[in-house]
Design an enzyme around this catalytic site. Sequence first.
Site, PDB file in Angstrom:
ATOM      1  N   GLU A  50     -26.560   1.427  33.897  1.00  0.00           N
ATOM      2  CA  GLU A  50     -26.592   0.618  33.063  1.00  0.00           C
ATOM      3  C   GLU A  50     -27.611  -0.684  32.443  1.00  0.00           C
ATOM      4  O   GLU A  50     -28.084  -0.990  31.310  1.00  0.00           O
ATOM      5  CB  GLU A  50     -25.925  -0.970  33.212  1.00  0.00           C
ATOM      6  CG  GLU A  50     -25.471  -1.790  31.774  1.00  0.00           C
ATOM      7  CD  GLU A  50     -24.495  -1.402  30.663  1.00  0.00           C
ATOM      8  OE1 GLU A  50     -25.148  -2.143  30.012  1.00  0.00           O
ATOM      9  OE2 GLU A  50     -24.173  -0.082  30.670  1.00  0.00           O
ATOM     10  N   GLY A  51     -28.412  -0.767  33.542  1.00  0.00           N
ATOM     11  CA  GLY A  51     -29.783  -1.415  33.127  1.00  0.00           C
ATOM     12  C   GLY A  51     -30.261  -1.147  32.300  1.00  0.00           C
ATOM     13  O   GLY A  51     -31.419  -1.417  31.809  1.00  0.00           O
ATOM     14  N   HIS A  52     -30.810   0.306  32.667  1.00  0.00           N
ATOM     15  CA  HIS A  52     -31.148   1.476  31.539  1.00  0.00           C
ATOM     16  C   HIS A  52     -30.674   1.428  30.131  1.00  0.00           C
ATOM     17  O   HIS A  52     -31.482   0.513  29.184  1.00  0.00           O
ATOM     18  CB  HIS A  52     -31.851   3.288  31.653  1.00  0.00           C
ATOM     19  CG  HIS A  52     -32.878   3.181  32.804  1.00  0.00           C
ATOM     20  ND1 HIS A  52     -31.574   3.557  34.119  1.00  0.00           N
ATOM     21  CD2 HIS A  52     -33.690   2.903  32.680  1.00  0.00           C
ATOM     22  CE1 HIS A  52     -32.219   3.470  35.380  1.00  0.00           C
ATOM     23  NE2 HIS A  52     -33.657   3.720  34.633  1.00  0.00           N
TER      24      HIS A  52
ATOM     25  N   ASP B 288     -38.615  -4.472  38.550  1.00  0.00           N
ATOM     26  CA  ASP B 288     -39.776  -3.698  39.386  1.00  0.00           C
ATOM     27  C   ASP B 288     -40.568  -4.817  38.745  1.00  0.00           C
ATOM     28  O   ASP B 288     -41.603  -4.338  37.721  1.00  0.00           O
ATOM     29  CB  ASP B 288     -39.667  -2.350  39.009  1.00  0.00           C
ATOM     30  CG  ASP B 288     -38.865  -1.698  39.194  1.00  0.00           C
ATOM     31  OD1 ASP B 288     -38.786  -0.897  40.307  1.00  0.00           O
ATOM     32  OD2 ASP B 288     -38.051  -1.255  38.314  1.00  0.00           O
TER      33      ASP B 288
ATOM     34  N   GLU C 128     -37.510  -6.972  34.911  1.00  0.00           N
ATOM     35  CA  GLU C 128     -37.675  -7.342  36.335  1.00  0.00           C
ATOM     36  C   GLU C 128     -37.764  -7.376  37.251  1.00  0.00           C
ATOM     37  O   GLU C 128     -38.017  -7.405  38.141  1.00  0.00           O
ATOM     38  CB  GLU C 128     -37.382  -8.381  35.714  1.00  0.00           C
ATOM     39  CG  GLU C 128     -37.955  -9.101  34.342  1.00  0.00           C
ATOM     40  CD  GLU C 128     -37.668 -10.918  33.853  1.00  0.00           C
ATOM     41  OE1 GLU C 128     -36.689 -11.696  34.775  1.00  0.00           O
ATOM     42  OE2 GLU C 128     -38.057 -11.441  33.564  1.00  0.00           O
TER      43      GLU C 128
ATOM     44  N   SER D  58     -31.933   9.736  35.705  1.00  0.00           N
ATOM     45  CA  SER D  58     -30.418   9.039  36.557  1.00  0.00           C
ATOM     46  C   SER D  58     -29.840   7.720  35.841  1.00  0.00           C
ATOM     47  O   SER D  58     -30.352   6.280  36.566  1.00  0.00           O
ATOM     48  CB  SER D  58     -31.036   8.879  38.088  1.00  0.00           C
ATOM     49  OG  SER D  58     -29.768   8.590  38.745  1.00  0.00           O
TER      50      SER D  58
END
Length: 279
Positions: free
Chosen positions: A35-37, A151, A149, A32
Amino acid sequence: MKLVRTRQELTEIVTQWHKNGETIGLVPTMGSLHEGHLTLVRALDGKATRRIVTIFVNPIQFNNPDDFQLYPRGLEADEALLAETGLVDVLYAPDETQIYPPGFCTRITVSGLDKVLCGGDRPGHFDGVATIVTKLFMQTRADIAAFGEKDFQQLCIIRKMVTDLDLPVTILPVPTVREADNLARSSRNRRLTPAQRQQAAHLPQALISCLEALKAGQAVTPTLELCVRTLKEAGFTVHYLDLRSEKTLTPAEKADAGTRLFVAASLGDIRLIDNMPVA
């Protein structure tokens, strides 16, 4: 970019890479993608010559079976998104038999760090995280792995695990990616209704206000209590709001460099987490 579904095929690829003197960068995910990934993938620029993204929704880190079933999945869309970047060499998307074959019964526990914050009401969650991350380190033979960061507790646990077990991988922390209204990007955000998505913006706003008060010298306990009330008035169920050390995750009595605000709060059955550094 090559889609790989089996451990055997992955082993053949990474063995050849290492023979050729390549360095391997890893981004472990549960899919899923957003942009963070992609920020994690780009963070490996100049640090690895080959990049692997893994997608595996890890059943042993979910306390609630319904949460596991509802976790958003979409391999085709994720594959297309990664291919568009032109940065990923392998997408490793194994099924459960490649990770937990029949008879698998081992768990990795990082004692202490796993009992606070999210570990308090999610028993066994971080054992599941530590176990799957170790499995992925071993299967990909990564030299460096990027973790967000957002998590932060997970990041601390993985760093400690790598140090304690002498695992030959460097951990690269990557700052939280946020939406325009400062909500931390998360795959869970997609489950929010339009009304809940508007409510969710109050979470980072409350954290920012709380940080400003702490930096201005306000006492920690009443400042945190006010922030909790603010979030409850905005419709959240607050699981915790703590000021803690970034290194040890122990409670901090004073807001200074090396401390961070941590929060977990739910809208309906959707749990959101965030954290922000004091400095």
